[in-house]
Motif scaffolding. Structure first.
Motif, PDB file in Angstrom:
ATOM      1  N   GLN A   1       0.837  -1.189   0.000  1.00  8.00           N
ATOM      2  CA  GLN A   1       0.000   0.000   0.000  1.00  8.00           C
ATOM      3  C   GLN A   1       0.877   1.245   0.000  1.00  8.00           C
ATOM      4  OE1 GLN A   1      -3.054  -1.672   3.254  1.00  8.00           O
ATOM      5  NE2 GLN A   1      -3.730   0.241   2.286  1.00  8.00           N
TER       6      GLN A   1
ATOM      7  N   GLU B   1      -5.533  10.175  -2.897  1.00  7.92           N
ATOM      8  CA  GLU B   1      -5.606   8.865  -3.543  1.00  7.92           C
ATOM      9  C   GLU B   1      -4.724   7.894  -2.785  1.00  7.92           C
ATOM     10  OE1 GLU B   1      -6.523   9.591  -8.290  1.00  7.92           O
ATOM     11  OE2 GLU B   1      -4.579   8.814  -7.640  1.00  7.92           O
TER      12      GLU B   1
ATOM     13  N   ARG C   1      -3.312   3.873  -2.760  1.00  8.33           N
ATOM     14  CA  ARG C   1      -3.097   2.809  -3.735  1.00  8.33           C
ATOM     15  C   ARG C   1      -2.857   1.472  -3.048  1.00  8.33           C
ATOM     16  NH1 ARG C   1      -0.126   2.328  -9.080  1.00  8.33           N
ATOM     17  NH2 ARG C   1       0.926   0.315  -8.988  1.00  8.33           N
ATOM     18  N   CYS C   2      -3.357   0.418  -3.679  1.00  8.48           N
ATOM     19  CA  CYS C   2      -3.147  -0.938  -3.163  1.00  8.48           C
ATOM     20  C   CYS C   2      -2.715  -1.852  -4.303  1.00  8.48           C
ATOM     21  CB  CYS C   2      -4.434  -1.472  -2.538  1.00  8.48           C
ATOM     22  SG  CYS C   2      -4.337  -3.212  -2.032  1.00  8.48           S
ATOM     23  N   ASP C   3      -1.592  -2.523  -4.108  1.00  4.58           N
ATOM     24  CA  ASP C   3      -1.129  -3.561  -5.029  1.00  4.58           C
ATOM     25  C   ASP C   3      -1.348  -4.912  -4.356  1.00  4.58           C
ATOM     26  OD1 ASP C   3       0.964  -1.214  -5.978  1.00  4.58           O
ATOM     27  OD2 ASP C   3       0.449  -2.648  -7.553  1.00  4.58           O
TER      28      ASP C   3
ATOM     29  N   ARG D   1     -10.612  -0.451  -9.611  1.00  6.53           N
ATOM     30  CA  ARG D   1      -9.613  -1.514  -9.711  1.00  6.53           C
ATOM     31  C   ARG D   1      -9.371  -1.816 -11.176  1.00  6.53           C
ATOM     32  NH1 ARG D   1      -9.465  -7.723  -7.423  1.00  6.53           N
ATOM     33  NH2 ARG D   1      -7.202  -7.954  -7.611  1.00  6.53           N
TER      34      ARG D   1
ATOM     35  N   VAL E   1      -4.030  -3.482  -9.478  1.00  4.66           N
ATOM     36  CA  VAL E   1      -4.005  -2.318  -8.598  1.00  4.66           C
ATOM     37  C   VAL E   1      -5.397  -1.746  -8.351  1.00  4.66           C
ATOM     38  CG1 VAL E   1      -3.194   0.067  -8.439  1.00  4.66           C
ATOM     39  CG2 VAL E   1      -1.666  -1.722  -9.292  1.00  4.66           C
ATOM     40  N   SER E   2      -5.607  -1.310  -7.116  1.00  4.21           N
ATOM     41  CA  SER E   2      -6.837  -0.598  -6.771  1.00  4.21           C
ATOM     42  C   SER E   2      -6.465   0.759  -6.185  1.00  4.21           C
ATOM     43  CB  SER E   2      -7.655  -1.393  -5.762  1.00  4.21           C
ATOM     44  OG  SER E   2      -8.797  -0.662  -5.361  1.00  4.21           O
ATOM     45  N   THR E   3      -7.321   1.736  -6.447  1.00  4.71           N
ATOM     46  CA  THR E   3      -7.138   3.078  -5.907  1.00  4.71           C
ATOM     47  C   THR E   3      -8.400   3.484  -5.156  1.00  4.71           C
ATOM     48  OG1 THR E   3      -5.736   3.689  -7.781  1.00  4.71           O
ATOM     49  CG2 THR E   3      -6.647   5.478  -6.461  1.00  4.71           C
TER      50      THR E   3
END
Lengths: 120, 115
Positions: free
Chosen positions: A6, A20, A22-24, A69, A74-76
């Motif tokens: 994250q 924003e 971010r999540c990987d 997503r 990746v999701s934001t």
């Protein structure tokens, strides 16, 4: 990567600004979750993705919150016009959701370290 | 959003003693339960899980007990160590084989170890 990543790990912003997060997720994990955790409190569900669709957005607290997503990657999480009550740690988790004859099996959740948001 | 936590209760245990952390779950239809451990500044980590067709499951130094009659879950930690200090959350999944899942977390218990 080996785990859920994250970014940013810490974010300080002024009230009214957009942020924003971010999540990987772990590669290959089709399910992705966002949670919010206020100081000293439990985990508050925000949104769940299966692939790039969001079957459950029921936890988003207001229309200032949105998430996207890209594919199964990746999701934001975006928070517009931040308020002081948005200050919290935002946790992302992913899991390997597998289709079975009985439906979709939700595997163990793997969490990231979180993004700590402070709104001044 | 769904808020599942108030200010966390704390369990204080002497090092070397056994710890028992309790959790009441909400949905009688839930069929899968997980305990997570969250150390300060980190994300939750999986400890142990149990399905509703079981009433006990053992791991390394940990045991989870499930009482479906009263919708109660407990986590027992044997010979508690300083490294066990953390917040412990139970989580229920309302339908492991469901098309859409939302993991519901309990309010959490802070475990504090006395030397």
């Amino acid at each position: 990567g080996a785990g859920v990543s994250q970014s940013p790990s810490n974010k300080v912003t002024e009230k009214g600004k957009d942020v924003e997060l971010r999540c990987d997720p772990i590669s290959g994990h089709t399910a992705l979750y966002w949670y919010r955790q206020r100081l000293g409190q439990g985990l508050e569900f925000l949104i769940y993705f299966q692939g790039n669709s969001a079957p459950d957005k029921s936890g988003l607290p207001s229309d200032r919150f949105s998430a996207e997503r890209t594919g199964e990657s990746v999701s934001t999480l975006t928070i517009q016009r931040t308020q002081q009550e948005d200050s919290a740690v935002y946790l992302c988790a992913s899991s390997l959701a597998m289709r079975t004859s009985g439906g979709v099996y939700t595997g163990e959740l793997f969490f990231g370290e979180g993004s700590r948001l402070t709104v001044l | 959003g769904e808020s599942v936590g108030l200010h966390l209760p704390t369990l204080s245990v002497q090092e070397g003693d056994n710890s028992i952390i309790n959790c009441a779950y909400s949905n009688s239809a839930s069929d899968y339960f997980i305990w997570y451990k969250q150390e300060s500044g980190k994300g939750p980590q999986f400890i142990i899980d149990i399905r509703s067709n079981m009433d006990k499951r053992q791991g390394q130094r940990v045991t989870v007990l499930l009482n479906k009659t009263v919708k109660h879950l407990s986590l027992q930690i044997a010979a508690t160590q300083p490294g066990d200090s953390a917040v412990y959350f139970c989580a229920e999944i309302p339908g492991r084989y469901s098309s859409a899942s939302k993991i519901i977390f309990g309010s959490g218990t802070r475990l504090s170890i006395r030397p």
